[in-house]
Design a protein around this motif. Sequence first.
Motif, PDB file in Angstrom:
ATOM      1  N   GLY A 248     -48.156  19.104 -50.985  1.00  7.38           N
ATOM      2  CA  GLY A 248     -49.570  19.215 -50.634  1.00  7.38           C
ATOM      3  C   GLY A 248     -49.916  20.549 -50.014  1.00  7.38           C
ATOM      4  N   ASP A 276     -51.993  14.550 -50.708  1.00  6.99           N
ATOM      5  CA  ASP A 276     -52.977  15.061 -51.670  1.00  6.99           C
ATOM      6  C   ASP A 276     -53.938  16.018 -50.973  1.00  6.99           C
ATOM      7  N   TRP A 289     -55.041   9.723 -51.642  1.00  6.18           N
ATOM      8  CA  TRP A 289     -54.341  10.071 -52.865  1.00  6.18           C
ATOM      9  C   TRP A 289     -55.190   9.778 -54.099  1.00  6.18           C
ATOM     10  N   THR A 294     -53.561  17.977 -55.571  1.00  5.69           N
ATOM     11  CA  THR A 294     -52.106  17.964 -55.721  1.00  5.69           C
ATOM     12  C   THR A 294     -51.738  17.113 -56.941  1.00  5.69           C
ATOM     13  N   ILE A 296     -49.822  14.899 -57.989  1.00  5.00           N
ATOM     14  CA  ILE A 296     -48.790  13.943 -57.578  1.00  5.00           C
ATOM     15  C   ILE A 296     -48.226  13.185 -58.773  1.00  5.00           C
TER      16      ILE A 296
END
Length: 342
Positions: A248, A276, A289, A294, A296
């Motif tokens: 992040g 995130d 999130w 980000t 992920i």
Amino acid sequence: MNKRREFLIKSAFGAAGIALAPTWLNAAPAIIKSYNKPDSKINGVQIGCITYSFRSLPDQSAEATLKYVTDCGISAIELMGGPAETFAGMPQSTLDRRRLYQLGGKQRNGESLTAEESKEFASLQEEAAAYGKVVADWRNQVDFKKFDQLRKMYKNAGVSIYAFKPSAFGQNNSDAEIAYGMKAARALGATHVTLEHPSDDAHTLNLGKMGEQHKMSVAYHGHEQQTFTFWDTALAQSPRNALNFDAGHYIAAGHADIMALLEKQHARILSMHTKDRQTPANGKGNLPWGTGDTPIVEILQKMQQNKYKFPASIELEHQIPEGSDAIKEVQQCLEYCKKALS
């Protein structure tokens, strides 16, 4: 004789029953042992959590922390120093750390402290230094059996400890304290200790060499100062130096080469903080999130496809919405990972 004959007959039928039993029944002891225990290894990717995520909850004991972890369904963690060292009997302090950090942060940001604040800050610093000596003395004579006891307590609940992060590895800590931190980590079953990168080549060299001596790896964490080559010097200094990468913060620093970094350093990444955050263009925010920048999902899928061994540690840093709490938020992060890896 009749009782003996009856026993032999029952034993024979019992043996035959086991031989004829379905395969899943032969595994019953293992199933029973793992019953009602967390399992956050998802299709080959270990999802973990740094216990810093539960800092907003009132009880910071080792026992309460374990319950937070298991309630979230997490089976592997990076353990902060507080719960473990308190469990091991470290003397407690009445120091107002929040106020100390608040005043220190104000000063670091170039803001002037009032005369009263300067006096308060100096007093808090003196108190912190005095407490640091108390802690150092305690660490020099600690019984490591308490750390082993904590490891067993967590293991029995289905939780392994892959990393340990006490405040024992700073530039102001003695070699004796550093050795203590590494020994405690080994007793906890950790493969590595973590700390903020000190930006001091002499210190990373010393930590790496001590890691070699104590057979403990040292993983350096970074914030927005992370770059593609951020860890190169430390990695070259010792095979025990490694990365505690933060995905992040790397995005918030404005870098677009995160996948290339994972490819380059995956063998030296021992754990990865996952959150995130937004890019600088979008404000660098720390968001729930799936709402930040980000990647992920892509990161987790790359870990899965390439069979990377390091765990992805959930780190809860976004603001907890009203009506929620740290446990619910970490649960949602884990659910996000499950969907990404299913």
